[in-house]
Design a protein around this motif. Sequence first.
Motif, PDB file in Angstrom:
ATOM      1  N   HIS A 111       0.839  -1.196   0.000  1.00  0.00           N
ATOM      2  CA  HIS A 111       0.000   0.000   0.000  1.00  0.00           C
ATOM      3  C   HIS A 111       0.878   1.251   0.000  1.00  0.00           C
ATOM      4  N   ALA A 112       1.948   1.242   0.790  1.00  0.00           N
ATOM      5  CA  ALA A 112       2.868   2.376   0.802  1.00  0.00           C
ATOM      6  C   ALA A 112       3.518   2.563  -0.569  1.00  0.00           C
ATOM      7  N   GLU A 113       3.914   1.457  -1.204  1.00  0.00           N
ATOM      8  CA  GLU A 113       4.475   1.542  -2.555  1.00  0.00           C
ATOM      9  C   GLU A 113       3.500   2.219  -3.509  1.00  0.00           C
ATOM     10  N   MET A 144       6.489  -3.413   8.683  1.00  0.00           N
ATOM     11  CA  MET A 144       6.559  -1.977   8.944  1.00  0.00           C
ATOM     12  C   MET A 144       7.993  -1.467   8.745  1.00  0.00           C
ATOM     13  N   MET A 145       8.960  -2.203   9.224  1.00  0.00           N
ATOM     14  CA  MET A 145      10.350  -1.777   9.060  1.00  0.00           C
ATOM     15  C   MET A 145      10.743  -1.766   7.582  1.00  0.00           C
ATOM     16  N   ARG A 146      10.232  -2.722   6.850  1.00  0.00           N
ATOM     17  CA  ARG A 146      10.477  -2.730   5.401  1.00  0.00           C
ATOM     18  C   ARG A 146       9.900  -1.471   4.761  1.00  0.00           C
ATOM     19  N   MET A 151      10.610   4.204   2.666  1.00  0.00           N
ATOM     20  CA  MET A 151      10.357   5.638   2.818  1.00  0.00           C
ATOM     21  C   MET A 151      11.661   6.411   2.952  1.00  0.00           C
ATOM     22  N   GLU A 152      12.608   5.858   3.703  1.00  0.00           N
ATOM     23  CA  GLU A 152      13.915   6.514   3.827  1.00  0.00           C
ATOM     24  C   GLU A 152      14.597   6.595   2.465  1.00  0.00           C
ATOM     25  N   GLU A 153      14.552   5.512   1.720  1.00  0.00           N
ATOM     26  CA  GLU A 153      15.192   5.468   0.396  1.00  0.00           C
ATOM     27  C   GLU A 153      14.568   6.487  -0.559  1.00  0.00           C
ATOM     28  N   ARG A 183      12.783  11.300   7.778  1.00  0.00           N
ATOM     29  CA  ARG A 183      12.208  12.458   8.475  1.00  0.00           C
ATOM     30  C   ARG A 183      10.925  12.030   9.183  1.00  0.00           C
ATOM     31  N   ILE A 184      10.789  12.412  10.455  1.00  0.00           N
ATOM     32  CA  ILE A 184       9.656  11.986  11.274  1.00  0.00           C
ATOM     33  C   ILE A 184       9.041  13.198  11.968  1.00  0.00           C
ATOM     34  N   ALA A 185       7.729  13.361  11.809  1.00  0.00           N
ATOM     35  CA  ALA A 185       6.973  14.393  12.524  1.00  0.00           C
ATOM     36  C   ALA A 185       6.055  13.704  13.522  1.00  0.00           C
ATOM     37  N   ILE A 186       6.221  14.020  14.795  1.00  0.00           N
ATOM     38  CA  ILE A 186       5.423  13.419  15.858  1.00  0.00           C
ATOM     39  C   ILE A 186       4.314  14.383  16.262  1.00  0.00           C
TER      40      ILE A 186
END
Length: 307
Positions: A111-113, A144-146, A151-153, A183-186
Amino acid sequence: MDYRIVDAHAHLWLHQDTEVDGMKIKTMEGGKSLFMGEVRQMLPPFMVDGRNTAEIFLSNMDYAQVSAAVITQEYIDGLQNDYLEQVQQRYPDRFLCCGMVDARKPGCFPHAEELIEKGFKAIKIPAQRLLLSEGRVYLTSDEMMRMFHLMEEKDILLSVDLADGAEQVGEIEEIIAECPRLRIAIGHFGMVTRPQWQEQIKLARHERVRIESGGITWLFNDEFYPFRGAMVAIKEAASLVGMEKLMWGSDYPRTIAAITYRMSYDFIVKSDLMTEEEKILFLGENARSFYRLNNLVELPYIKNMSE
């Protein structure tokens, strides 16, 4: 004001029709929604059809002189990816829209892809909703880690709301260790009125982590305007991580059932607890830089008829 304002946490939807923890959420009339067994005022009552559209928000933004907004998502509103894809294409200089995967069940990676392929530059996870009665879903699961590595890539930002206190802080620390360029926004200012909220704020000691204040007026609703307790909390957070790591967010539209949109940041402008430089950073400059919003519009002040 001679600076540009950015809202780092807002919501849009055409209608709500979903379930969370087996309980129904559904749009009604007059700004109300059926919400987990009770009727709640989800929107201001003048939004009679329950449609929380980009155009209505833009009218509020123009009036309040807010140049741009980050549109996040929440499972209580249902997945709004199709609508937000249209919004992003229609108003690229006013909105940065987050796509959302349903991390409560397997399948978040493909789904993220798909969302990244469609052009979304950020993905939202309402992680506080992952503490399911049938079993907790961990942010550090293999799938999730995958997804986070992808996302980082691809330089896709992660927008995440966490459960109260330090419940999920360790998981975020593990994600940061694995994906240091992500990048992470909390959100929700670390659930600031809950015990151990500072543990979430301290995550912004990492280079690519920021904290946004979406929902802070909801969390301090009992004390109400001018939210002095919220100002004290912002200053405490700045003492922990620096004002340059903090960003204003409104949690529009739910919060403006109680106050106006302008009031959701006006208490900061009028406060004597922050310097002018700190206000510039918190209300817009930090978000402009972090979200890479390079074409912020300048909006004139429009006087009210009562002035």
